[in-house]
Design a protein around this motif. Structure first.
Motif, PDB file in Angstrom:
ATOM      1  N   ILE A 184       0.831  -1.207   0.000  1.00 24.65           N
ATOM      2  CA  ILE A 184       0.000   0.000   0.000  1.00 24.65           C
ATOM      3  C   ILE A 184       0.866   1.257   0.000  1.00 24.65           C
ATOM      4  N   LEU A 185       1.921   1.257   0.811  1.00 16.76           N
ATOM      5  CA  LEU A 185       2.821   2.417   0.827  1.00 16.76           C
ATOM      6  C   LEU A 185       3.462   2.624  -0.541  1.00 16.76           C
ATOM      7  N   ASP A 186       3.846   1.531  -1.196  1.00 15.29           N
ATOM      8  CA  ASP A 186       4.441   1.654  -2.538  1.00 15.29           C
ATOM      9  C   ASP A 186       3.439   2.249  -3.519  1.00 15.29           C
ATOM     10  N   LEU A 187       2.188   1.796  -3.469  1.00 15.16           N
ATOM     11  CA  LEU A 187       1.177   2.323  -4.382  1.00 15.16           C
ATOM     12  C   LEU A 187       0.876   3.791  -4.111  1.00 15.16           C
ATOM     13  N   LEU A 188       1.001   4.201  -2.851  1.00 13.83           N
ATOM     14  CA  LEU A 188       0.797   5.605  -2.491  1.00 13.83           C
ATOM     15  C   LEU A 188       2.005   6.467  -2.843  1.00 13.83           C
ATOM     16  N   GLY A 189       3.140   5.839  -3.147  1.00 16.82           N
ATOM     17  CA  GLY A 189       4.368   6.603  -3.348  1.00 16.82           C
ATOM     18  C   GLY A 189       4.921   7.139  -2.049  1.00 16.82           C
TER      19      GLY A 189
END
Length: 645
Positions: free
Chosen positions: A533-538
């Motif tokens: 999720i953090l990766d998708l949020l940048g």
């Protein structure tokens, strides 16, 4: 002379001894008779029993307990009643857990038992209360309160327990050497030990594992092994972008959600899953979430999804092991300005959720008292009603000044899969297992209500990140009944092949990246979801949520009680505890390093977070739990430790 040759007291004394011996013979004979009848009954009706090689030692352990209890008893009759009730309650509870969840009663189950009373109602509730109250009442009724012998016997028991508590490690080593320890197969442990020895042995192991919290140099070594670096100081406010600062995140945890179409032997009349879900899941590459549990203990799947660390013990992590405020996903997002909501229409304190949700950083928690219970299936609120009411509450905030983390845990889908009159059965099964048909019909409605919710949610919030997955597989009858019928699982864990371990914990997983649609993640352990999720949020901030996640690596590890398996390009490797295999050394070291960090973060000094002096003065953020007094719910008072290392 007559007095010397015929002392009057001797016949009375001899008669008293004879009478006492007869009473002892009757008492112990009753234990033996009960044992034979009880073990034969559970073997015949439930399919559970100690192994043949364990019958003698198991019988002797029951007889030994009988000796101690009869020394406390007022009479043979009272002893017979009390022992029958006590032994039957333990034996039945153990047999039911083995048959439904695949593992025997463990010491931690006694801590978690109170949650059972929050879940059940009607005859099931009263039956569970009786299984607890009747043995205690029978023992009190049996006890000879004015007898010195009874108090002496009780003192011996107290002394034995105190000695075990003071010196658990040597006791655990001796018991393992004498009776064995099948690390990855607790059912096998019960079968080769019997129930009393199993409980004593695992209690000693639990006590021995309650070590001191990890030291700072141990934490540094674990971080180095994982290739991780220390994150920013705990709760340091992150500088966000100007304006709103981020996309909304919705996480939907689906109770017992799985694909029953793979039960080929069940003869289902139609595919239970909504075609729209099939299409969405196909777009996601038929990805699967790898859960830490089977058939129950939803809170462990929750912990992984929220905090990014695996659970590998047969106990609920929220119950006593989560003892520190931690920057799990709700708090981590909160540092960037997110508001977080948790919704679950069960009793608020179940699995210690009030305290657990507060510790991981949720701002709001809506439980059963906050929902209109207008669509009940048994005691479970239907998903359609839950989704509608969540949207009514969270909807106005979706386009607000602050981004939202919306966490929803459904309740509909629990065993024994009841449906109300608005959900008539539409699927028939040829299987004699009634649970298979009941579950298939539950999934029929559950998947369609999910897709209706997703359609509305994506219309209102098209750029949001949405993560949905099943918390664990459903229980489909005793000893994995429905799965065994179709060849997916074996009845006994000792008979599992490697693929069965993955089957045991794999549920549908769909990750939607806003307008880009479904993401092909492959099979992911649930604890890897926060980092994804953090990766998708940048979101590139340092975070403990990336310590255990290996979503970007070729190797993915799924720890389970006593065993772990790895997934890579070369396939599946199962590493059974106590049975070293080539290629398992590195993953085993990784599992131990993650477990040590987990102890440090969630019940230790939190060295891995940095700035420990700052932590001691940290003020806890209050969790808003509507209509519930959180102060009325106490947390467990276990030592600051974790059972995993």
């Amino acid at each position: 002379m007559d007095l010397l040759t015929n002392p009057p007291a001797a016949p009375a004394l001899t008669g008293s001894r004879r009478s006492g011996a007869v009473e002892w013979a009757w008492a112990l004979g009753l234990v033996v008779a009960w044992y034979v009848l009880a073990q034969s009954a559970i073997a015949h009706f439930i399919g559970v029993a100690p192994g043949r090689e364990a019958w003698v030692r198991d019988l002797l352990s029951h007889v030994l307990i009988g000796v101690v209890l009869f020394a406390m008893a007022r009479s043979v009759v009272r002893f017979a009643v009390a022992v029958g009730v006590l032994f039957s309650a333990f034996t039945l509870a153990n047999a039911l857990k083995l048959a439904i969840l695949g593992g025997p009663v463990m010491p931690d189950d006694f801590v978690a038992a109170r949650n059972l009373f929050l879940l059940l109602e009607g005859w099931q509730l009263w039956g569970s209360v009786a299984m607890l109250a009747l043995p205690l009442g029978a023992l009190a009724w049996m006890f000879a309160w004015r007898s010195p012998r009874a108090w002496a016997a009780l003192a011996v028991v107290v002394l034995a327990v105190a000695t075990l508590a003071q010196r658990p490690e040597p006791a655990s080593r001796w018991l393992d050497a004498r009776f064995g320890d099948w690390v990855w197969n607790q059912r096998g442990n019960y079968e080769m030990r019997g129930l009393p020895i199993h409980l004593v042995q695992e209690s000693a192991r639990n006590l021995a594992r309650r070590t001191q919290a990890p030291l700072e140099d141990e934490v540094d070594q674990a971080l180095t092994l994982l290739g991780a670096t220390q994150p920013s100081p705990f709760l340091e406010i992150a500088g966000g972008e100007a304006g709103r600062g981020g996309r909304n995140v919705h996480m939907i945890v689906l109770e017992s959600f799985w694909d029953p179409a793979v039960l080929k032997a069940a003869g289902l009349s139609e595919d239970p899953l909504d075609p729209a879900f099939r299409k969405l899941w196909k777009a996601a590459g038929h990805a699967r979430a790898l859960s830490p549990v089977f058939g129950g203990y939803t809170a462990n799947a929750e912990f992984e999804a929220l905090c990014g660390f695996p659970v590998k013990t047969d106990a609920v992590f929220f119950e006593g092991r989560l003892r520190r405020d931690v920057p799990c996903l709700p708090r981590h997002l909160g540092e960037a300005g997110y508001r977080s909501f948790a919704s679950h229409p069960n009793a608020a304190p179940f699995w210690n959720r009030i305290n657990a949700y507060r510790r991981v950083g949720f701002d709001h928690y809506w439980s059963d008292r906050d929902f209109v219970l207008d669509d009940m299936n048994g005691e479970f609120l239907g998903d359609a009603s839950l989704y509608r009411q969540v949207l009514e509450r969270v909807g106005p905030a979706l386009q607000g000044a602050q981004p939202v983390f919306n966490y929803v845990l459904t309740y509909f889908g629990h065993l024994d899969y009841p449906l109300n009159s608005l959900r008539p059965p539409v699927i028939e099964a040829k299987s004699d297992n009634a649970l298979v048909q009941a579950y298939a019909n539950t999934v029929h409605y559950k998947s369609r209500e999910l897709m209706a919710f997703l359609k509305e949610l994506r219309r209102r919030d098209p750029d949001a990140i949405i993560v949905l997955f099943g918390d664990h597989l459903p229980s489909l009858g005793w000893n994995h009944g429905g799965y065994v019928e179709s060849g997916l699982l074996a009845a006994d864990r000792s008979e599992f092949d490697d693929e069965m371990f993955r089957t045991l914990v794999a549920t549908p997983l769909v990750v939607i990246d806003g307008r880009r649609g479904a993401v092909k993640t492959g099979d992911l352990p649930i604890y890897a979801l926060p980092a994804l999720i953090l990766d998708l949020l940048g979101d590139e901030r340092d975070s403990m949520l990336r310590f255990a996640a290996r979503a970007d690596d070729a190797l993915r590890v799924r720890p389970l009680p006593g065993v772990h398996f790895t997934l890579d390009d070369g396939g599946l490797t199962v590493c059974r505890g106590g049975e070293p295999l080539p290629g398992c050394e590195a993953s085993a070291a990784w599992v131990e390093a993650v477990a040590l960090l987990k102890r440090d973060l969630f019940s230790g000094a939190q060295h891995a977070l940095g700035a420990p002096d700052r932590l001691r003065g940290l003020q806890t953020v209050e969790l808003e739990v509507l209509d519930i007094e959180a102060s009325a719910v106490s947390e467990e008072t276990l030592p600051a430790s974790e059972n995993d290392v």
